[in-house]
Write a protein that holds these residues in place. Structure first.
Motif, short mmCIF file in Angstrom:
data_model
loop_
_atom_site.label_atom_id
_atom_site.label_comp_id
_atom_site.label_asym_id
_atom_site.label_seq_id
_atom_site.Cartn_x
_atom_site.Cartn_y
_atom_site.Cartn_z
N ILE A 26 -14.14 18.78 33.36
CA ILE A 26 -14.88 20.04 33.34
C ILE A 26 -13.90 21.16 33.68
CG2 ILE A 26 -16.77 21.38 34.35
CD1 ILE A 26 -18.21 18.76 34.94
N THR A 27 -13.83 22.16 32.81
CA THR A 27 -12.91 23.28 33.02
C THR A 27 -13.68 24.59 32.98
OG1 THR A 27 -12.45 23.30 30.63
CG2 THR A 27 -10.92 22.10 32.04
N ASP A 28 -13.11 25.63 33.63
CA ASP A 28 -13.73 26.95 33.57
C ASP A 28 -13.12 27.75 32.42
OD1 ASP A 28 -11.26 27.93 34.42
OD2 ASP A 28 -11.91 28.27 36.49
N ALA A 29 -13.53 29.02 32.30
CA ALA A 29 -13.08 29.84 31.18
C ALA A 29 -11.58 30.09 31.20
CB ALA A 29 -13.84 31.17 31.17
N ASP A 30 -10.94 29.99 32.38
CA ASP A 30 -9.50 30.19 32.50
C ASP A 30 -8.72 28.91 32.25
OD1 ASP A 30 -9.86 32.87 33.14
OD2 ASP A 30 -10.05 32.43 35.29
N GLY A 31 -9.42 27.82 31.99
CA GLY A 31 -8.75 26.55 31.77
C GLY A 31 -8.47 25.76 33.03
N HIS A 32 -8.90 26.28 34.20
CA HIS A 32 -8.71 25.54 35.45
C HIS A 32 -9.65 24.34 35.48
CE1 HIS A 32 -7.31 29.59 37.32
NE2 HIS A 32 -6.31 28.96 36.71
N THR A 33 -9.14 23.22 35.96
CA THR A 33 -9.93 22.00 36.02
C THR A 33 -10.80 21.99 37.26
OG1 THR A 33 -8.24 20.75 34.82
CG2 THR A 33 -9.83 19.48 36.10
N ALA A 34 -12.12 21.97 37.05
CA ALA A 34 -13.07 21.92 38.15
C ALA A 34 -13.37 20.48 38.55
CB ALA A 34 -14.36 22.63 37.77
N ALA A 35 -13.23 19.56 37.61
CA ALA A 35 -13.47 18.14 37.89
C ALA A 35 -12.82 17.32 36.80
CB ALA A 35 -14.97 17.84 37.96
N HIS A 36 -12.34 16.16 37.16
CA HIS A 36 -11.83 15.21 36.18
C HIS A 36 -11.98 13.82 36.76
CE1 HIS A 36 -8.01 14.16 38.24
NE2 HIS A 36 -8.13 15.39 38.72
N THR A 37 -12.33 12.87 35.93
CA THR A 37 -12.53 11.51 36.43
C THR A 37 -12.45 10.50 35.30
OG1 THR A 37 -14.04 10.06 37.66
CG2 THR A 37 -15.05 11.65 36.18
N PRO A 38 -11.87 9.34 35.55
CA PRO A 38 -11.96 8.24 34.59
C PRO A 38 -13.34 7.60 34.69
CG PRO A 38 -10.73 7.53 36.51
CD PRO A 38 -11.03 9.00 36.72
N VAL A 39 -13.84 7.09 33.59
CA VAL A 39 -15.17 6.49 33.55
C VAL A 39 -15.09 5.14 32.84
CG1 VAL A 39 -17.58 6.80 32.85
CG2 VAL A 39 -16.18 8.80 33.40
N MET A 40 -15.85 4.18 33.32
CA MET A 40 -15.98 2.89 32.65
C MET A 40 -17.45 2.69 32.29
SD MET A 40 -14.16 0.20 31.73
CE MET A 40 -12.77 0.04 32.85
N ALA A 41 -17.74 2.61 30.99
CA ALA A 41 -19.11 2.35 30.55
C ALA A 41 -19.45 0.88 30.75
CB ALA A 41 -19.28 2.74 29.08
N THR A 42 -20.72 0.55 30.57
CA THR A 42 -21.15 -0.84 30.77
C THR A 42 -20.65 -1.77 29.68
OG1 THR A 42 -23.24 -0.36 29.65
CG2 THR A 42 -23.21 -0.18 32.07
N SER A 43 -20.25 -1.22 28.52
CA SER A 43 -19.68 -2.03 27.45
C SER A 43 -18.91 -1.13 26.51
CB SER A 43 -20.77 -2.81 26.70
OG SER A 43 -21.73 -1.92 26.17
N GLY A 44 -18.16 -1.74 25.60
CA GLY A 44 -17.34 -0.99 24.65
C GLY A 44 -16.84 -1.91 23.56
N ASN A 45 -15.77 -1.49 22.86
CA ASN A 45 -15.18 -2.31 21.78
C ASN A 45 -16.22 -2.70 20.73
OD1 ASN A 45 -12.85 -2.11 23.22
ND2 ASN A 45 -12.56 -4.30 23.54
N GLY A 46 -17.02 -1.73 20.28
CA GLY A 46 -18.01 -2.00 19.24
C GLY A 46 -19.41 -2.20 19.75
#
Length: 339
Positions: free
Chosen positions: A274-294
């Motif tokens: 999540i970034t603001d209008a100036d491009g500053h990062t307000a939040a960043h996080t890696p996420v793992m969903a419950t499944s993937g690869n199709g």
């Protein structure tokens, strides 16, 4: 794997492994590096990275959408390579009691961002919440949404004639205007818009279509097969790899922000920023969903916002695309950030 941080204690379910490209490691490193760089940007921009509670709360209704939690995809909800129709996915647990008559219920209707579905917030009046959402969809995106690239494939002038829901199947009867013009992509896109909007409600898992009172088994000049009810899994090709169900375009958010949706990415991992209008990062996080690869899985996390300027902001999803051998950052949600 792009990230080691997990949203659950169990390893995510994945489809049978497909041949891996030799550039898997560089791609994973690229995504990790992108998030690391955003952390540095946050530090130099006057605030640290926002921490996130990565424990999923599967089945909990979104605070903003008490009667409109989307159905949770399951491993059986993805079309098989041979094209066999999947069974309808089970609805996510919803409220035990329906909203009181006359109460305003917040939900989402699905327009197009590029060639993929994208939700936009709407308020409808109980008890006719599904019908109200479909009428809001048929009205099209508002000027602000159009300004951010949201469009619709549904022909102007299409009206809802009737709606009936039974055993999880919504029979949607639209005026004949609905099948006017367009090729296969346009026809399938307008079907997807209706299906995603209706199935955001727990009572609906699939949709059967009718036009001017008559059942539809083949749709449009290209003859899209509608002989059976269709659900979200039938339109996986029109669903972004990371579909953020909330927050939605135009929402005003204050930390901590709950972010939830579905994803179908390489090894179930991706990043949110999540970034603001100036491009500053307000939040960043890696996420793992419950499944993937199709196999499309779910994600649900809470993110704290730090070091940002109030006003316009953007939520961006980033993921590895091993087919194109590059880092993708296409899923964007314009927001308003407040403290």
């Amino acid at each position: 794997m792009a990230f080691r941080t997990r949203t659950t204690s169990a390893r995510p379910r994945t489809a049978p492994a497909r041949p891996r490209r030799s550039r898997k490691a560089p791609l994973a490193s690229a995504l990790a590096l992108a998030l690391a760089l955003s952390a540095c940007a946050a530090g130099t921009g006057g605030g640290g990275a926002g921490a996130a509670d990565r424990t999923p709360r599967t089945g909990s209704a979104a605070p903003q959408d008490p009667a409109a939690t989307p159905a949770a995809p399951s491993a059986s909800g993805t079309r098989s390579p041979g094209g066999t129709a999947p069974p309808p996915t089970a609805p996510a647990p919803g409220p035990t009691t329906p909203p009181a008559e006359g109460r305003q219920v917040r939900t989402g209707v699905y327009f197009l961002h590029g060639e993929r579905v994208s939700p936009a917030p709407r308020s409808v009046t109980a008890p006719a919440t599904v019908a109200g959402a479909l009428r809001a969809l048929l009205a099209g995106p508002n000027p602000r949404e159009r300004g951010h690239g949201r469009t619709t494939a549904i022909p102007e002038g299409t009206r809802l004639r009737s709606l009936a829901v039974r055993d999880g199947v919504a029979t949607v009867d639209l005026t004949g205007r609905y099948d006017d013009g367009g090729g296969t992509l346009s026809m399938r896109a307008r079907l997807a818009q209706v299906v995603f909007t209706a199935t955001r409600f727990p009572a609906v898992t699939s949709v059967r279509f009718a036009l001017d009172g008559g059942p539809v088994t083949r749709f449009g000049g290209e003859g899209v097969d509608l002989a059976r009810p269709v659900g979200r899994a039938d339109f996986e090709d029109l669903t972004p790899a990371v579909l953020v169900e909330s927050p939605m375009i135009g929402d005003t958010v204050r930390g901590p922000v709950r972010v939830w949706g579905t994803a179908n990415t390489f090894e179930a991992s991706f990043g949110l920023r999540i970034t603001d209008a100036d491009g500053h990062t307000a939040a960043h996080t890696p996420v793992m969903a419950t499944s993937g690869n199709g196999v499309r899985g779910t994600f649900d996390l809470t993110v704290r916002l730090q070091g940002f300027r109030e006003g316009p902001g953007t939520l961006t999803a980033l993921w590895d695309d091993p087919e194109q051998e590059r880092l993708v950052s296409e899923a964007t949600v314009p927001l308003t950030l407040r403290r």
